[in-house]
Design an enzyme around this catalytic site. Structure first.
Site, PDB file in Angstrom:
ATOM      1  N   SER A 175       1.191   3.886  -3.186  1.00  0.00           N
ATOM      2  CA  SER A 175       0.784   5.287  -2.989  1.00  0.00           C
ATOM      3  C   SER A 175       1.905   6.236  -3.373  1.00  0.00           C
ATOM      4  O   SER A 175       1.668   7.287  -3.983  1.00  0.00           O
ATOM      5  CB  SER A 175       0.355   5.519  -1.540  1.00  0.00           C
ATOM      6  OG  SER A 175       1.457   5.462  -0.640  1.00  0.00           O
ATOM      7  N   ALA A 212       0.829  -1.203   0.000  1.00  0.00           N
ATOM      8  CA  ALA A 212       0.000   0.000   0.000  1.00  0.00           C
ATOM      9  C   ALA A 212       0.868   1.260   0.000  1.00  0.00           C
ATOM     10  O   ALA A 212       0.628   2.196  -0.766  1.00  0.00           O
ATOM     11  CB  ALA A 212      -0.936  -0.002   1.210  1.00  0.00           C
ATOM     12  N   TYR A 213       1.875   1.271   0.839  1.00  0.00           N
ATOM     13  CA  TYR A 213       2.769   2.428   0.916  1.00  0.00           C
ATOM     14  C   TYR A 213       3.503   2.629  -0.404  1.00  0.00           C
ATOM     15  O   TYR A 213       3.545   3.742  -0.953  1.00  0.00           O
ATOM     16  CB  TYR A 213       3.768   2.225   2.055  1.00  0.00           C
ATOM     17  CG  TYR A 213       4.747   3.350   2.230  1.00  0.00           C
ATOM     18  CD1 TYR A 213       4.362   4.537   2.849  1.00  0.00           C
ATOM     19  CD2 TYR A 213       6.064   3.233   1.794  1.00  0.00           C
ATOM     20  CE1 TYR A 213       5.260   5.578   3.013  1.00  0.00           C
ATOM     21  CE2 TYR A 213       6.966   4.265   1.960  1.00  0.00           C
ATOM     22  CZ  TYR A 213       6.562   5.443   2.575  1.00  0.00           C
ATOM     23  OH  TYR A 213       7.462   6.470   2.724  1.00  0.00           O
ATOM     24  N   ALA A 214       4.082   1.565  -0.940  1.00  0.00           N
ATOM     25  CA  ALA A 214       4.861   1.678  -2.173  1.00  0.00           C
ATOM     26  C   ALA A 214       3.992   2.144  -3.332  1.00  0.00           C
ATOM     27  O   ALA A 214       4.397   3.005  -4.128  1.00  0.00           O
ATOM     28  CB  ALA A 214       5.530   0.345  -2.492  1.00  0.00           C
TER      29      ALA A 214
END
Length: 255
Positions: free
Chosen positions: A165, A161-163
């Site tokens: 985004s 999710a972080y990557a």
């Protein structure tokens, strides 16, 4: 800047007096981490700083502090109106907000965590651009810097999710940079690796050790190193750079 430092030591940087004299600059995520240090240095260089966070930040260096939920487009619209009413223009914007998101393999990523991470990290910048670009277009000038991540360029396992985004921010910047270049507006991303902020506390000790092992400088970055680059990109000097991603990673390996 000091002339002599031990190997591996973090340099201290002197403010450039007057570089942002009377420039109006918005900073999100200003209550801590990279944003707070950027607010401090902007203030020391003469900027009129608008500091925002989910709760109104008390930085002591802002001309205006605002509560801003970046995932709420209406909150962005209200912030833009406050800026118009107070200053009539906006010269720069530094989007420093973000969350780490869930740390799981893809099959175990909670849907709510996935959505929240993209809403804050990616949608929050999309809404921000919709609000700040019109303010800058009216003056035919603007500098926008968005906090991406080395994870957005390479990916990090168990951090989908972080990557994703942060990768989205890179494409967003490149796209909007092409739309706004004719109006004297530049938009760039900074892609840090590990930095000495609270976000490191959200990762497991094993994850922190694995990520640090990929940094040839063998240390995390410090907020003043981020603000040194961010402020140059926010300055009038960064006049011919737009749609770019600058790694700030201590030489991190790509393998």
């Amino acid at each position: 800047m000091t002339q002599e430092t031990p190997a591996g030591a973090v340099l201290e940087f002197e403010p450039w007096a007057g570089r942002f004299s009377e420039r109006v600059v918005l900073v999100t995520g200003a209550a801590g981490g990279l944003g707070a240090q950027a607010v401090q240095r902007l203030h020391s260089e003469g900027a009129i700083v608008i500091a925002t966070d989910i709760r109104s930040p008390d930085t002591g260096h802002a001309a205006l502090s605002l509560e801003l939920d970046v995932a709420d487009p209406e909150a962005w619209a209200q912030a833009a109106q406050r800026i118009r009413d107070a200053y009539g223009r906006l010269d720069g914007a530094l989007f420093c907000h973000g969350i780490q998101g869930p740390e799981h393999t893809i099959q175990d990523v909670p849907i709510a965590g996935w959505k929240k991470t993209l809403e804050i990290n990616l949608d929050g910048c999309f809404y921000g651009l919709q609000m700040v670009v019109p303010l800058m277009r009216q003056e035919n000038y603007g500098r926008i810097v968005m906090l991406s991540s080395i994870a957005g360029r390479e990916g990090n396992e168990n951090m989908s999710a972080y990557a994703v985004s942060k990768a989205g921010l890179i494409t967003l910047a490149k796209t909007v940079a092409k739309e706004t270049a004719r109006y004297g507006i530049t938009i760039n991303c900074i892609a840090p690796s590990m930095f000495n902020t609270r976000l490191l506390e959200d990762l497991s000790a094993e994850r922190n050790a694995a990520l640090l092992a990929r940094v040839p400088m063998q240390r995390v970055g410090e907020p003043q190193e981020f603000s040194a680059l961010a402020l140059w990109l926010l300055s009038p000097e960064a006049s011919y750079m737009t749609g770019q991603v600058l790694d700030l990673s201590g030489g991190r390996n790509t393998a």
